[in-house]
Design an enzyme around this catalytic site. Sequence first.
Site, PDB file in Angstrom:
ATOM      1  N   THR A   5      14.271   3.906  -6.114  1.00 19.82           N
ATOM      2  CA  THR A   5      13.384   3.036  -5.335  1.00 19.82           C
ATOM      3  C   THR A   5      13.929   2.756  -3.946  1.00 19.82           C
ATOM      4  OG1 THR A   5      12.661   1.997  -7.373  1.00 19.82           O
ATOM      5  CG2 THR A   5      12.215   0.800  -5.356  1.00 19.82           C
ATOM      6  N   THR A  45      18.001   2.088  -9.845  1.00 22.44           N
ATOM      7  CA  THR A  45      18.719   0.997 -10.519  1.00 22.44           C
ATOM      8  C   THR A  45      18.833   1.187 -12.032  1.00 22.44           C
ATOM      9  OG1 THR A  45      16.676  -0.292 -10.715  1.00 22.44           O
ATOM     10  CG2 THR A  45      18.063  -0.697  -8.784  1.00 22.44           C
ATOM     11  N   ASP A  46      17.947   1.960 -12.650  1.00 26.64           N
ATOM     12  CA  ASP A  46      17.931   2.051 -14.113  1.00 26.64           C
ATOM     13  C   ASP A  46      19.306   2.353 -14.701  1.00 26.64           C
ATOM     14  OD1 ASP A  46      15.197   1.611 -14.227  1.00 26.64           O
ATOM     15  OD2 ASP A  46      14.858   3.205 -15.693  1.00 26.64           O
ATOM     16  N   LYS A  90      22.656  -3.856 -15.565  1.00 28.36           N
ATOM     17  CA  LYS A  90      21.292  -4.267 -15.235  1.00 28.36           C
ATOM     18  C   LYS A  90      20.796  -5.160 -16.361  1.00 28.36           C
ATOM     19  CE  LYS A  90      16.832  -2.613 -13.561  1.00 28.36           C
ATOM     20  NZ  LYS A  90      15.979  -1.473 -13.170  1.00 28.36           N
TER      21      LYS A  90
END
Lengths: 448, 448
Positions: free
Chosen positions: A101, A177-178, A254
């Site tokens: 992203t 970010t995953d 996360k």
Amino acid sequence: MSNNNCLENLKTDIGDLVEITTKAEADKSSTTYKGNIMPCLKEDVIMIKMSSGYNAGIKKEKIEEIKLLSKGETPKHVKTDLEINKDKKLKNISIISTGGTVASRVDYKTGAVHPAFTADDLIMAVPELLTIANISGKAVMNILSENMLPTYWKEVAEHIEQEVKNGADGIVIAHGTDTMHYTASALQFMVKSNVPIILVGAQRSSDRPSSDAALNLIASTKFATEGLSGVYVLMHGENGDEYCYLHEGVKVRKLHSSRRDAFKSVNAQPVAKMNMLSKNKKTNEKDYKIEYLADERKLKQNIIDKNLNVQINTKLEERVALLKIYPGINSDILKYYADKGYKGIVLEGTGLGHAPETLFEGIKYAISKGLLVAMTTQTINGRVNMNVYSNGVELQKMGVISCEDMNAETALVKMMYLLANYEFKEAKDLMGKNIAGEITEFSVIDLN
Amino acid sequence: MSNNNCLENLKTDIGDLVEITTKAEADKSSTTYKGNIMPCLKEDVIMIKMSSGYNAGIKKEKIEEIKLLSKGETPKHVKTDLEINKDKKLKNISIISTGGTVASRVDYKTGAVHPAFTADDLIMAVPELLTIANISGKAVMNILSENMLPTYWKEVAEHIEQEVKNGADGIVIAHGTDTMHYTASALQFMVKSNVPIILVGAQRSSDRPSSDAALNLIASTKFATEGLSGVYVLMHGENGDEYCYLHEGVKVRKLHSSRRDAFKSVNAQPVAKMNMLSKNKKTNEKDYKIEYLADERKLKQNIIDKNLNVQINTKLEERVALLKIYPGINSDILKYYADKGYKGIVLEGTGLGHAPETLFEGIKYAISKGLLVAMTTQTINGRVNMNVYSNGVELQKMGVISCEDMNAETALVKMMYLLANYEFKEAKDLMGKNIAGEITEFSVIDLN
């Protein structure tokens, strides 16, 4: 992505600026939302991007009226010729883009997606970067981080080595970010470096003025000029734009699917904070102030030979599985991994690091076949302690290694690294010991 | 448990009251700890139980001196004959003991463990319970919760039915904490009841004055007299003894391996708080005040036929797996489950509910073999949203069901329940919809 099934039979389209009024309900009066229509989330939900930059999803059955304020714009393609002159007083920072992203543009006004956003595009989108350092950009891959593979970690490590050898004083890695925390752990084990390596992501695309991407990129680039050693993750520290946190790569995880402050240090504190104070509210200009929360001197200590700035070892044993334990899990799954030629298994046990007795047979089988079996906990927070209850004591007798306060994700990557680089006995011994900041040692612990 | 390898060559034994002084270090002066020697945690660590009730582990190499204050006591066995007369003004509460720390005594003065602590023993240990309600105790099993199996959930449900049919106005279930949230979810799906069913655990054994067991038992018994419907978990709300939280059974999760406030509502708020105010500091007497955080009327609504207080359905399909996704996981594992005759798989994906492309083949294979595949997220917090990125859209096209904001542990249990009680098509449809409070519906959601 440009799905518009929720807009059927409505006189509005993606990109339109609208005002949506909800029906008054028994316990709530009607509310009005103003924003641009976004691609559909669900068939029965209208999504809008509000001027604050926030998205709202409004159930169609709750809508009283949709008022069209103006039709959507057609997309413009910005093209700029950028001449960058090196400033000798500034440090040289290399931004390596892997995708995600932070490196993608979603144009909600048209519903179009621009995933192939290179590092140069990042600089164009965030020109402030050029006042912080001499920036060079390199797009080494363009994948969403759910598709990251151990083999890509190696590639990233090789690019880091090259950039540092070419004179980079710091590395910023734009990453989805995953799985950013898995990659950060992998780099911490694979790369020994006297220059900072800072992974940065965004929860919202970088072309939006309200995105976290620009601030995260600026903050990470500033930290990259700070002369730190090791691998870090930089993300928002809260859901607004007040501050970012710099986390140790091996201690971060996360912990929210969508909030901007999704990343948290687990069983640890962030090592530094970047306060982003408004200098000018109209232009959204900010003052950036670094505050170290951990010992700054230690963070800036050389971790390898003073004359060498980087050293990599990318060997990984990929036949390692991460297995979460649950009531009803049975021994067959461990036998499957053992018979399939796996070399190690990281268990995500319950509580202090427990496994059901029904799994004991499988654990013994895997260990008898030469697999390394280690224990982490699915409670996320807190330390594994296999000495308190008989279950943990039994598991240790079988040869299961306690991962102490290490994250399960970090333990998986560490086991891949150890099994490829050490003899089995040494790998087993090192698994439960701190080698790169992933386990916090204790002198006095409070079990309560 | 009565391991004492850390005490070798020391003139002290388990149970002794000692004073331990640590060595002064460059950055820290010496400290003195006073307490009873506990069974060893690690070979190089001395554990003591301090008078505050807290444990401390002190590394042997850091110890300057161990001073013996008094030798340990020999164990006493307390036996009391308890005559309980029913008070018609009080409600009838049944305490069902399944085992776990809340139902076990560890005598650190002698190192002995008393795991077979029945419900009657609980009452003897916490006589205040008798002022709250007419208590009847029933020890239905005695297992540590890491060994809980789906078949035991059924047994517990059957005991609940029996107790309610015998006139219980509320049920308290003493349970180990490791898997308490899995059991709570199972009971919420299997048991429809107009009387409260409250699971309670403890992080420290119930015979210690400083334990959380007594307060948790008192608070859960009080809530059991409140006429709530459904299944709840009661545990400490913070690490001290100030308040407890009542959580919905399907929304709670153990999120710390050792803290007393290990249980947190996830994607939800606790439904009530029990404030435990000190009435008398010397005797540790407390005033208990209930504060509802959710709509009290709704919590007390009958959830089944008014003339029926309990109804159970214990059918479960146990061939369901929970699978956490990680970089490097491959399709073979899904094929393994499908070929092994499994009927469903709950995936714990990354971010908004994603899976690597390398897993797509396996997911398609499992679905083609008739398995139900559903998606939760390993971020723990936040909602699955498979409409934002192409990865999620692809997975939905294959037939993967979004579990929305449901916990992975709850999703596992729910799938076991649905596949045993509904035709496949209906089970698939219900998986992503709220049937018992496990999914929060939204009218306006904020994705940021």
